[in-house]
Write an enzyme that holds these catalytic residues in place. Sequence first.
Site, PDB file in Angstrom:
ATOM      1  N   GLY A 217       3.408-123.477  19.237  1.00 30.95           N
ATOM      2  CA  GLY A 217       2.261-123.680  18.363  1.00 30.95           C
ATOM      3  C   GLY A 217       1.557-122.366  18.062  1.00 30.95           C
ATOM      4  CB  SER A 218       0.827-119.428  20.188  1.00 38.04           C
ATOM      5  OG  SER A 218       0.184-120.147  21.220  1.00 38.04           O
TER       6      SER A 218
ATOM      7  CG  ASP B 229      -3.151-126.621  15.342  1.00 31.86           C
ATOM      8  OD1 ASP B 229      -2.161-127.282  15.715  1.00 31.86           O
ATOM      9  OD2 ASP B 229      -3.617-125.669  15.992  1.00 31.86           O
ATOM     10  CD  GLU B 230      -1.309-133.658  12.015  1.00 33.57           C
ATOM     11  OE1 GLU B 230      -0.635-134.504  12.622  1.00 33.57           O
ATOM     12  OE2 GLU B 230      -2.384-133.941  11.436  1.00 33.57           O
ATOM     13  CB  VAL B 231       0.147-127.847  17.764  1.00 30.17           C
ATOM     14  CG1 VAL B 231       0.837-127.551  19.088  1.00 30.17           C
ATOM     15  CG2 VAL B 231       0.595-126.841  16.710  1.00 30.17           C
ATOM     16  CE  LYS B 232      -3.747-130.426  23.392  1.00 33.07           C
ATOM     17  NZ  LYS B 232      -4.809-130.254  24.395  1.00 33.07           N
TER      18      LYS B 232
ATOM     19  CE1 TYR C  87      -5.555-121.767  23.407  1.00 33.77           C
ATOM     20  CE2 TYR C  87      -3.867-123.393  22.913  1.00 33.77           C
ATOM     21  CZ  TYR C  87      -4.237-122.175  23.453  1.00 33.77           C
ATOM     22  OH  TYR C  87      -3.293-121.364  24.028  1.00 33.77           O
TER      23      TYR C  87
ATOM     24  CB  THR D 235      16.055-112.637  16.854  1.00 34.75           C
ATOM     25  OG1 THR D 235      15.515-111.379  16.463  1.00 34.75           O
ATOM     26  CG2 THR D 235      17.563-112.583  16.836  1.00 34.75           C
TER      27      THR D 235
HETATM   28  C1  LIG Z   1      -1.182-126.252  22.457  1.00 35.90           C
HETATM   29  C2  LIG Z   1      -1.750-126.016  21.122  1.00 35.90           C
HETATM   30  C3  LIG Z   1      -1.411-124.884  20.382  1.00 35.90           C
HETATM   31  C4  LIG Z   1      -0.536-123.787  20.938  1.00 35.90           C
HETATM   32  O1  LIG Z   1       0.757-124.239  21.176  1.00 35.90           O
HETATM   33  P1  LIG Z   1       1.674-123.481  22.240  1.00 35.90           P
HETATM   34  O2  LIG Z   1       3.007-124.124  22.069  1.00 35.90           O
HETATM   35  O3  LIG Z   1       1.085-123.693  23.591  1.00 35.90           O
HETATM   36  O4  LIG Z   1       1.703-122.059  21.855  1.00 35.90           O
HETATM   37  C5  LIG Z   1      -1.918-124.761  19.104  1.00 35.90           C
HETATM   38  N1  LIG Z   1      -2.722-125.690  18.575  1.00 35.90           N
HETATM   39  C6  LIG Z   1      -3.079-126.790  19.264  1.00 35.90           C
HETATM   40  C7  LIG Z   1      -3.963-127.798  18.609  1.00 35.90           C
HETATM   41  C8  LIG Z   1      -2.618-126.989  20.564  1.00 35.90           C
HETATM   42  O5  LIG Z   1      -2.994-128.064  21.255  1.00 35.90           O
END
Ligand SMILES: *Cc1c(COP(=O)(O)O)cnc(C)c1O
Length: 377
Positions: free
Chosen positions: A50-51, A176-179, A77, A233
């Site tokens: 996600g980062s 940011d849909e990461v979580k 975050y 890469t």
């Molecule tokens: C965890 C998170 C990230 C970062 O993801 P990583 O895979 O840990 O780098 C970014 N955005 C949100 C909303 C997260 O919860």
Amino acid sequence: MVDAITKAASDMAGASLLMIPNEPATALAESLLAATPGTGERRVWFGHSGSDANDAAMRVASAATGRGRFISFIGSYHGCLAGSMSISGHTAMTHSLPRPGLVLLPYPDAYRAKFSADDVLALLDYQFETTCPPEQVAAIFIEPILSDGGLIVPPDGFLKALQERCRKHGILVVLDEVKVGLGRSGKLHAYQHDGLEPDMIVFGKGLGGGLPISAIIGPAAILDHAPAFAMQTTAGNPVCTAAGQAVLDTIIGENLAAHAAAMGAKLSAGFAELAERHEIIGDVRGRGLALGVDLVTSRETRAPVAAVTTAKVIYRAYELGANFLYVGLAANVLEITPPLNVSAAEIEEGLDIIDRALADVARGIVSDASVQAFMNW
Ligand SMILES: *Cc1c(COP(=O)(O)O)cnc(C)c1O
């Protein structure tokens, strides 16, 4: 996943997407596009976390718009690399300076209503009128549920109003849909609860089922703006993209979003029951299988418990067999985000453990010393 990974490992597993396309990466890109509403020519970018995905989204948003400023939220975050960290607004990350020009807005919180949705919108208008001319802003980064900031669900209409304001000024909307994306919230995309139409969507965490992969979906005009802005890469390697494909196929094929909604309802009903026995539970909120349990010293004042109390609950639950984290600007919210395929029986077992952990902490059997080493977030 095991089958998909095994197959990928025996066919071009080490090939770099920078040099030659591989079938799992192309297939996953097509599947992500098919699963994500949008119009016009779009592209998919792959990364590892996600980062790095948020970093890449920032760089490309800035390059494509020719603007250098960003908006994000207090409590957000977005990651732990130079870019994503510099637009994160978490209290645990004040060790690093935010990016120059960043505007951090409060995220309206219905439970502790310091700022209403209208307050925040008025603050943004004021920023635009004064020290942050909107034509300097490349993008706004939005978490559809403020996760590490305390599992805060946005008030109805807030994110949409924000999107309208930003659109008017050509500011890109990055979700940011990461979580909480890919089924967890009870819909495939968490932003769909708010009827948003993001310019870019960032995926990570669950997409790889434990393997490192992230993705951005966005317009070709932005993601193809220039070469060499985000090359890595091994990003989009066959093994991780094959894993992502298996995960996405399972989430969609087994309708795990609906399962998350049903199990989430069961889980929050369970917490409501626990709240009858445990005064410390002030609020239970969230969507689907993204729940926050807000711990308070008094239901009347809604004052957060000390971080050490939350840490003790987490630690005791861990000793008893349930593993989860705490979140929130005051570190007083239990973050309950079980796997999307969690069963009803597992939810009951988990609730039982949390019930016992809360009781044990109230009885004082967990020492301050036992949690000191890990309660720094
Ligand atoms: C965890 C998170 C990230 C970062 O993801 P990583 O895979 O840990 O780098 C970014 N955005 C949100 C909303 C997260 O919860």
